[in-house]
Design a protein around this motif. Structure first.
Motif, PDB file in Angstrom:
ATOM      1  N   ILE A 138     -14.030   7.226 -37.132  1.00 40.24           N
ATOM      2  CA  ILE A 138     -12.631   7.013 -36.755  1.00 40.24           C
ATOM      3  C   ILE A 138     -11.758   6.680 -37.959  1.00 40.24           C
ATOM      4  CG2 ILE A 138     -13.255   6.258 -34.429  1.00 40.24           C
ATOM      5  CD1 ILE A 138     -12.450   3.415 -35.318  1.00 40.24           C
ATOM      6  N   LEU A 139     -12.342   6.062 -38.993  1.00 39.41           N
ATOM      7  CA  LEU A 139     -11.577   5.772 -40.203  1.00 39.41           C
ATOM      8  C   LEU A 139     -11.158   7.078 -40.880  1.00 39.41           C
ATOM      9  CD1 LEU A 139     -10.455   3.950 -42.425  1.00 39.41           C
ATOM     10  CD2 LEU A 139     -12.756   3.850 -43.408  1.00 39.41           C
ATOM     11  N   PHE A 140     -12.110   8.005 -41.026  1.00 36.56           N
ATOM     12  CA  PHE A 140     -11.790   9.284 -41.644  1.00 36.56           C
ATOM     13  C   PHE A 140     -10.807  10.074 -40.788  1.00 36.56           C
ATOM     14  CE2 PHE A 140     -16.087   8.333 -43.315  1.00 36.56           C
ATOM     15  CZ  PHE A 140     -15.769   8.294 -44.666  1.00 36.56           C
ATOM     16  N   MET A 141     -11.023  10.075 -39.461  1.00 41.54           N
ATOM     17  CA  MET A 141     -10.175  10.873 -38.601  1.00 41.54           C
ATOM     18  C   MET A 141      -8.745  10.347 -38.559  1.00 41.54           C
ATOM     19  SD  MET A 141     -11.539  13.547 -37.549  1.00 41.54           S
ATOM     20  CE  MET A 141     -10.090  13.958 -36.602  1.00 41.54           C
ATOM     21  N   SER A 142      -8.555   9.058 -38.702  1.00 40.42           N
ATOM     22  CA  SER A 142      -7.203   8.506 -38.722  1.00 40.42           C
ATOM     23  C   SER A 142      -6.444   8.966 -39.959  1.00 40.42           C
ATOM     24  CB  SER A 142      -7.269   6.979 -38.669  1.00 40.42           C
ATOM     25  OG  SER A 142      -7.867   6.551 -37.484  1.00 40.42           O
ATOM     26  N   LEU A 143      -7.122   8.959 -41.097  1.00 43.50           N
ATOM     27  CA  LEU A 143      -6.488   9.445 -42.323  1.00 43.50           C
ATOM     28  C   LEU A 143      -6.260  10.947 -42.265  1.00 43.50           C
ATOM     29  CD1 LEU A 143      -8.475   7.288 -44.913  1.00 43.50           C
ATOM     30  CD2 LEU A 143      -6.157   6.904 -44.034  1.00 43.50           C
ATOM     31  N   ILE A 144      -7.190  11.665 -41.621  1.00 43.16           N
ATOM     32  CA  ILE A 144      -7.022  13.111 -41.431  1.00 43.16           C
ATOM     33  C   ILE A 144      -5.805  13.387 -40.551  1.00 43.16           C
ATOM     34  CG2 ILE A 144      -8.052  15.147 -40.335  1.00 43.16           C
ATOM     35  CD1 ILE A 144     -10.807  13.888 -41.176  1.00 43.16           C
ATOM     36  N   ALA A 145      -5.638  12.602 -39.493  1.00 48.92           N
ATOM     37  CA  ALA A 145      -4.490  12.772 -38.606  1.00 48.92           C
ATOM     38  C   ALA A 145      -3.183  12.493 -39.336  1.00 48.92           C
ATOM     39  CB  ALA A 145      -4.624  11.851 -37.401  1.00 48.92           C
ATOM     40  N   CYS A 146      -3.197  11.493 -40.181  1.00 50.65           N
ATOM     41  CA  CYS A 146      -1.995  11.156 -40.959  1.00 50.65           C
ATOM     42  C   CYS A 146      -1.623  12.301 -41.888  1.00 50.65           C
ATOM     43  CB  CYS A 146      -2.242   9.868 -41.737  1.00 50.65           C
ATOM     44  SG  CYS A 146      -0.817   9.316 -42.706  1.00 50.65           S
TER      45      CYS A 146
ATOM     46  N   LEU B 145     -20.469  12.969 -42.103  1.00 49.32           N
ATOM     47  CA  LEU B 145     -20.287  13.887 -43.228  1.00 49.32           C
ATOM     48  C   LEU B 145     -19.128  14.839 -42.959  1.00 49.32           C
ATOM     49  CD1 LEU B 145     -21.181  15.130 -45.911  1.00 49.32           C
ATOM     50  CD2 LEU B 145     -22.827  16.529 -44.641  1.00 49.32           C
ATOM     51  N   GLY B 146     -19.010  15.314 -41.726  1.00 51.56           N
ATOM     52  CA  GLY B 146     -17.897  16.188 -41.381  1.00 51.56           C
ATOM     53  C   GLY B 146     -16.559  15.514 -41.557  1.00 51.56           C
ATOM     54  N   GLY B 147     -16.469  14.229 -41.222  1.00 51.16           N
ATOM     55  CA  GLY B 147     -15.233  13.490 -41.435  1.00 51.16           C
ATOM     56  C   GLY B 147     -14.838  13.434 -42.897  1.00 51.16           C
ATOM     57  N   VAL B 148     -15.817  13.212 -43.776  1.00 52.66           N
ATOM     58  CA  VAL B 148     -15.562  13.182 -45.221  1.00 52.66           C
ATOM     59  C   VAL B 148     -15.046  14.543 -45.696  1.00 52.66           C
ATOM     60  CG1 VAL B 148     -16.615  12.898 -47.497  1.00 52.66           C
ATOM     61  CG2 VAL B 148     -17.277  11.385 -45.616  1.00 52.66           C
ATOM     62  N   LEU B 149     -15.683  15.617 -45.235  1.00 45.05           N
ATOM     63  CA  LEU B 149     -15.283  16.963 -45.648  1.00 45.05           C
ATOM     64  C   LEU B 149     -13.879  17.305 -45.150  1.00 45.05           C
ATOM     65  CD1 LEU B 149     -18.624  18.899 -44.979  1.00 45.05           C
ATOM     66  CD2 LEU B 149     -17.691  18.202 -47.194  1.00 45.05           C
ATOM     67  N   GLN B 150     -13.567  16.922 -43.924  1.00 41.72           N
ATOM     68  CA  GLN B 150     -12.247  17.230 -43.357  1.00 41.72           C
ATOM     69  C   GLN B 150     -11.135  16.529 -44.128  1.00 41.72           C
ATOM     70  OE1 GLN B 150     -12.104  17.555 -38.765  1.00 41.72           O
ATOM     71  NE2 GLN B 150     -13.936  16.360 -39.164  1.00 41.72           N
ATOM     72  N   LEU B 151     -11.374  15.288 -44.527  1.00 40.02           N
ATOM     73  CA  LEU B 151     -10.358  14.580 -45.300  1.00 40.02           C
ATOM     74  C   LEU B 151     -10.208  15.189 -46.694  1.00 40.02           C
ATOM     75  CD1 LEU B 151      -8.370  12.243 -45.463  1.00 40.02           C
ATOM     76  CD2 LEU B 151     -10.257  10.763 -46.195  1.00 40.02           C
TER      77      LEU B 151
END
Length: 505
Positions: free
Chosen positions: A123-131, A180-186
């Motif tokens: 959720i930490l990565f996805m929040s930054l991705i959403a931003c 890992l996917g969250g890291v890649l998406q960001l």
């Protein structure tokens, strides 16, 4: 499209590796928790509050103020979600016990707890991705945010194939792949932000929350969080009910949901993503007529594409589920149970997609309270449907209740826009609806013919190639029939191109 195709490949692989047993039930429950918080803190409530305000600041206050606001918003997200992630990892057993009470005396409980701890930082990565995705969308850069989910799918496919058999428990590979996917998406969004000169800088907690723009976004987020919570609460309640309906119940809902998400993402998410910043710009400019035309454009596309997709999913449910997922640990019984759930989701597909078109009509005007009030009524209607249907349809009833609730939600949002004189369908909808009904009637006959003469059962024994051939023939044939019917009754692609002041949407 790439995201949905790679997602289907991912789920096909997962079905064969893990089937619909205890391991997959545990994963779906564990993934539900970070997904809930992702909706609250990331692309759900956050995007609804952030994008309209960010677009307004970009237009009215210039690039320097826009960069400062972005840095403070990103910093506030980072510090809050870092703390939430730490608490989530520590409190994972309590969370699993709360949303899946049927797991308390099952081996699935410990496994779901382990997987929750691994996936909570997502959720930490996805929040930054959403931003960052909201920023790119506000600047008209839609491709990269739309592509980022592909990287999550690639991560899950690659790790499952490479190490899926070597970990203990094997399902742990999916949890690791999610992070890992969250890291890649960001990571993929950073160069795009740099090119725009909008890469945020990390500031202190005090500086971030002292920004008036951040506080304004937070005020908008509070009702948005509640709105998203209401919608997600139905899913949490359904997850809990499914945990009491026997092994495989949450898994069957997961696989049905994956197929339902194909048209939902291709149509609803894609059109809604374009609409929110475009509507926000029109509202900031005070252009009421263009605002109405944008909503009308989105609804016409939704009806044109969502209704045939719903018919296809409902009529060909067994064949689609079987062709994609049957094999390995995914049995014919799992096919039947997942197909029953898919028909329930298909019932509400128009509503599920329509909500993503209509809700931005409120969010772009920074009116989040109205969708909240509607969401409460929808939650009540959904659970009343559960009470009536679960004793009769068991697991499939949970999907049917979601479909019924989505249609109810869509109708109430449309009524709210009409009541506030924001949007009303024009007289051209009569001709549009009549011609569309003719095309849909022809498509229904074609789908029934395909299902009766080329039933999935007749090609199942020939293996993977036979299934692929059936899938391509069924979907391609139905699509060709529908496209031909639309052309014959006078629809043309140019009828659905909307010109903005700057470009064609």
């Amino acid at each position: 499209m790439l995201s949905r195709i790679s997602g289907l490949l991912r789920d096909l692989l997962i079905a064969r590796f893990f089937g619909a047993g205890i391991e997959m039930d545990a994963f779906t429950v564990a993934f539900r928790i970070p997904n809930l918080l992702r909706r609250l803190f990331a692309e759900g409530a956050f995007a609804q509050a952030f994008v309209p305000i960010f677009s307004e600041v970009k237009i009215r206050q210039g690039p320097e103020r826009t960069r400062v606001l972005l840095s403070h918003v990103a910093s506030a997200l980072f510090w809050v979600l870092l703390a939430v992630s730490i608490l989530g990892v520590a409190g994972a057993p309590l969370l699993v016990a709360a949303i899946a009470t049927g797991f308390r005396h099952s081996p699935a409980f410990d496994l779901a707890t382990l997987l929750t701890r691994w996936m909570f930082p997502y959720i930490l990565f996805m929040s930054l991705i959403a931003c960052s995705g909201g920023v790119l969308n506000a600047f008209g850069r839609f491709a990269i945010p739309a592509f980022t989910p592909v990287l999550l799918n690639v991560s899950m496919i690659a790790l499952t194939l490479l190490v899926g058999r070597s970990l203990e428990p094997p399902i742990l590979v999916l949890a690791i792949a999610v992070v890992l996917g969250g890291v890649l998406q960001l990571s993929i969004q950073v160069p795009a932000l740099l090119r725009l000169g909008m890469l945020p800088r990390l500031s202190s907690v005090r500086a971030a929350f002292a920004d008036a723009g951040v506080r304004r976004i937070l005020r908008q987020m509070l009702p948005a969080v509640f709105a998203v919570s209401v919608a997600q609460l139905s899913l949490i309640i359904n997850t809990n009910i499914a945990s009491h309906l026997g092994t495989g119940s949450n898994s069957w809902l997961y696989y049905a949901d994956r197929l339902m998400e194909l048209p939902t993402a291709l149509l609803g998410v894609a059109i809604g993503t374009v609409l929110l910043p475009t509507l926000s710009t029109a509202h900031a400019a005070g252009d009421r007529e263009h605002y109405r035309k944008l909503l009308d454009w989105g609804l016409r596309l939704t009806c044109l594409l969502a209704l045939p997709a719903a018919l296809g999913l409902a009529v060909l449910a067994d064949g689609l589920i079987g062709a994609l997922f049957q094999g390995g640990r995914f049995s014919a019984y799992d096919v039947a149970q997942s197909a029953a759930a898919l028909r329930g989701y298909a019932l509400g597909l128009l509503g599920l997609i329509g909500v993503k078109i209509l809700a931005p009509g409120f969010y772009a005007r920074q009116d989040i309270r109205t969708p909240v009030r509607i969401g409460v009524m929808v939650l009540a209607a959904t659970q009343l449907a559960n009470l009536a249907l679960v004793p009769w349809l068991a697991t499939a009833a949970l999907a049917w209740s979601i479909g019924i609730g989505a249609l109810f939600n869509c109708l109430l949002l449309l009524r709210g826009l009409h009541k506030r004189q924001i949007y009303s369908p024009g007289p051209e909808w009569r001709s549009f609806g009549l011609r569309l009904a003719i095309a849909l009637a022809g498509l229904t006959l074609a789908l029934i013919w395909i299902e009766q003469h080329y039933a999935y059962a007749s090609v199942a024994p020939v293996g993977a190639l036979g299934r692929i051939a059936w899938l391509l023939a069924a979907v391609g044939g139905a699509a060709a029939v529908y496209a031909a019917l639309l052309w014959l009754i006078g629809f043309r692609p140019r009828d659905f191109v909307l010109r903005t002041r700057e470009a064609a949407v």
